[in-house]
Scaffold this active site. Structure first.
Site, PDB file in Angstrom:
ATOM      1  N   ASP A 169       9.188  40.239  -0.424  1.00  0.00           N
ATOM      2  CA  ASP A 169      10.419  39.450  -0.534  1.00  0.00           C
ATOM      3  C   ASP A 169      10.154  38.062  -1.119  1.00  0.00           C
ATOM      4  O   ASP A 169      10.597  37.047  -0.551  1.00  0.00           O
ATOM      5  CB  ASP A 169      11.089  39.302   0.846  1.00  0.00           C
ATOM      6  CG  ASP A 169      11.306  40.646   1.545  1.00  0.00           C
ATOM      7  OD1 ASP A 169      11.722  41.586   0.862  1.00  0.00           O
ATOM      8  OD2 ASP A 169      11.044  40.738   2.753  1.00  0.00           O
TER       9      ASP A 169
ATOM     10  N   GLU B 292      21.172  43.950  -0.626  1.00  0.00           N
ATOM     11  CA  GLU B 292      20.550  42.840   0.111  1.00  0.00           C
ATOM     12  C   GLU B 292      19.901  41.870  -0.863  1.00  0.00           C
ATOM     13  O   GLU B 292      20.087  41.973  -2.080  1.00  0.00           O
ATOM     14  CB  GLU B 292      19.516  43.387   1.115  1.00  0.00           C
ATOM     15  CG  GLU B 292      18.463  44.270   0.478  1.00  0.00           C
ATOM     16  CD  GLU B 292      17.687  45.135   1.477  1.00  0.00           C
ATOM     17  OE1 GLU B 292      18.105  45.294   2.632  1.00  0.00           O
ATOM     18  OE2 GLU B 292      16.637  45.662   1.077  1.00  0.00           O
TER      19      GLU B 292
HETATM   20  C1  6LW Z   1      14.240  42.210   3.764  1.00  0.00           C
HETATM   21  C2  6LW Z   1      15.078  43.040   2.911  1.00  0.00           C
HETATM   22  C3  6LW Z   1      14.075  43.890   2.388  1.00  0.00           C
HETATM   23  O1  6LW Z   1      14.871  41.299   4.545  1.00  0.00           O
HETATM   24  O2  6LW Z   1      13.183  44.141   3.350  1.00  0.00           O
HETATM   25  O3  6LW Z   1      13.073  44.598   0.481  1.00  0.00           O
HETATM   26  C4  6LW Z   1      13.535  43.331   4.436  1.00  0.00           C
HETATM   27  N1  6LW Z   1      14.027  44.187   1.161  1.00  0.00           N
HETATM   28  O4  6LW Z   1      15.698  42.403   1.890  1.00  0.00           O
HETATM   29  C5  6LW Z   1      12.326  42.947   5.182  1.00  0.00           C
HETATM   30  O5  6LW Z   1      11.317  42.463   4.343  1.00  0.00           O
END
Ligand code: 6LW
Length: 499
Positions: free
Chosen positions: A14, A175
């Site tokens: 991330d 996300e």
């Molecule tokens: C993070 C989410 C994700 O918050 O994994 O790859 C989660 N994406 O965006 C935890 O790293």
């Protein structure tokens, strides 16, 4: 010049990046590890030096007994008006907050909480002085998607309603939002597809911050999901950066699978750098929308040489910066001397979702040799290849019930927890060795120069595909004792990566 991906190796997921004062700064998620949110500095986007962590005090982050892969989720780093901000989610308390500092080498503030849910918060400092906060949560009407509100950056208080502005391109797990103002327009970058093999980067643009956002018609703009058999998988969750020469890039996460047809990864999600080309409003990324293992680029001077650190010792690592604890450590149980480390074991073991006496460094290459001298009079002390409390391999010195010393090799995978091999030793001071390769770890011990082989264990069983979770393997030094009070001395630690 040529550079290799990943640019930051081992468990560094991330990534988020910003530029300030002629340099670049990057942060990553840290989950249940402490201190939280590692910070890296770079002159060229290729070579990164870990300079500290944002969350260094228990008052900043609740981590006690948080589940593995809970705790600190994806952070964002931004720089505005002389001040750095880092915003993240504590997934275990479901709170979004930010901390700030005016000195990137110093301490960060206490948390400022923002009353908007979801994960993966980010900040946009607009050119009219307004500050926007975004996450993947629900808005005030209960709509889910990328949700934005205006905040007062001094207090974290919302100055507007939270409004869902984009629902993504149709992939699951929308996300990782980041909003930018580029050439007078708002560009919203996001991740979709989940952080596994279907991961991707998508985006949309709008003339106004609260929308309406129009998705890029060739989304996903970046993904390796169709590259079966390619070492690099899981590319997604990125952050855009314009370098000091006007070139654009994405830093994103991805992972290296252990073999061409072996879709397992145990080193965790790592940080990659992908070139980006803007064509007016829209951009394209990478090699036909994928991230490659190696790039030849004329955007970075040939005088820049990519230099990965290959040897880690007590002497050449800063224990406050490069080593990590599990959750909130009991600091009295760790004593750092110049060339050795004294650990006091407690009754908390590596199998507990708690804070055993453990200090670890990320395994950041497949091929590596780890060696450490360990001496202890009672209890158990050794090296663990640790994914989480349900998946670890331990090589340790311990005193058995007859008062004899032995070296044990423990396999802990889910409900399986057993001493798979052991060998009697005649000294309470021995050398432990672990040889790491793509598919296996091999374990050995030296007792007065007599080498005992303790066999192998599969890396695959520590992978995210088997063990689950969002982290990667650490090489950890640990001590434990049923009755507490054992003191173990570790010296001559070395982790040496091989090509
Ligand atoms: C993070 C989410 C994700 O918050 O994994 O790859 C989660 N994406 O965006 C935890 O790293």
């Amino acid at each position: 010049m040529n550079y290799k991906n990943p640019i930051i190796r081992g468990f560094h997921p991330d990534p988020s990046v910003c530029r300030a004062n002629g340099k670049y700064y990057l942060v990553c998620s840290s989950m249940q590890y402490f201190p939280g949110v590692p910070i890296f500095e770079s002159d060229d986007l290729i070579n990164w030096k870990k300079i500290g962590n944002c969350l260094t005090r228990p008052s900043q982050i609740h981590l006690e007994k948080v589940r593995s892969s809970g705790g600190v989720f994806a952070p964002t780093i931004r720089y505005n008006n002389g001040r750095f901000y880092m915003t993240t989610t504590n997934d275990s308390t479901h709170q979004n907050f930010y901390v700030w500092t005016d000195d990137i080498y110093g301490e960060w503030s206490e948390p400022v909480f923002v009353d908007q849910g979801g994960i993966d918060p980010s900040l946009l400092f607009d050119d009219d002085g307004k500050v926007y906060f975004m996450s993947n949560g629900a808005d005030d009407e209960g709509n889910y998607g990328i949700t934005v509100c205006e905040i007062d950056i001094d207090t974290g208080k919302k100055l507007s309603k939270s409004k869902t502005v984009w629902k993504g391109s149709g992939g699951r797990y929308l996300e990782g939002p980041h909003l930018y103002k580029i050439n007078g327009r708002y560009l919203l970058l996001a991740a979709e597809g989940g952080t596994e093999y279907g991961h991707m980067v998508t985006y949309a643009v709008s003339d106004s911050v609260f929308g309406e956002y129009k998705g890029y018609d060739k989304n996903p703009v970046l993904t390796n999901r169709n590259l079966g058999g390619y070492e690099i998988q899981g590319i997604g969750h990125g952050d855009l950066i314009e370098d000091y020469n006007g070139n654009w890039w994405i830093v994103c996460l991805g992972f290296r699978q252990i073999g061409q047809w072996s879709a397992f990864h145990h080193l965790g999600r790592e940080t990659f750098l992908t070139p980006v080309d803007f064509n007016g409003v829209w951009f394209t990324a990478g090699t036909n929308g994928t991230t490659a293992k190696e790039y030849a680029t004329d955007r970075i001077s040939d005088s820049v040489v990519q230099d990965f650190k290959t040897v880690y010792t007590f002497e050449n690592t800063n224990h406050d910066v490069e080593w990590c604890y599990l959750r909130i450590p009991q600091k009295d149980n760790y004593e750092f001397k110049k060339d050795r480390l004294v650990l006091k074991g407690t009754s908390v073991t590596l199998d507990d979702c708690d804070s055993p006496t453990f200090i670890g460094i990320r395994q950041n290459e497949f091929n590596s040799e780890i060696s450490c001298d360990v001496s202890a009079d009672c209890g158990e002390a050794g090296i663990t290849m640790y994914m989480d409390e349900n998946a670890h391999y331990d090589l340790a010195l311990r005193k058995n019930g007859d008062g004899e010393y032995e070296v044990i090799k423990r396999i802990k995978i889910g409900e399986i927890n057993y001493i798979q091999n052991s060998v009697r030793v005649y000294s309470n001071s021995i050398t432990l060795k672990i040889y790491c390769s793509n598919f296996i770890y091999s374990f050995a011990a030296l007792d007065n120069n007599i080498k005992h082989e303790l066999g192998t264990a599969e890396t695959r069983l520590l992978s995210s595909e088997v063990a689950g979770g969002f982290t990667g393997v650490f090489a950890g030094l640990y001590a434990c004792s049923q009755h507490g009070g054992n003191e173990a001395v570790f010296s001559n630690f070395i982790m040496e990566n091989k090509e």
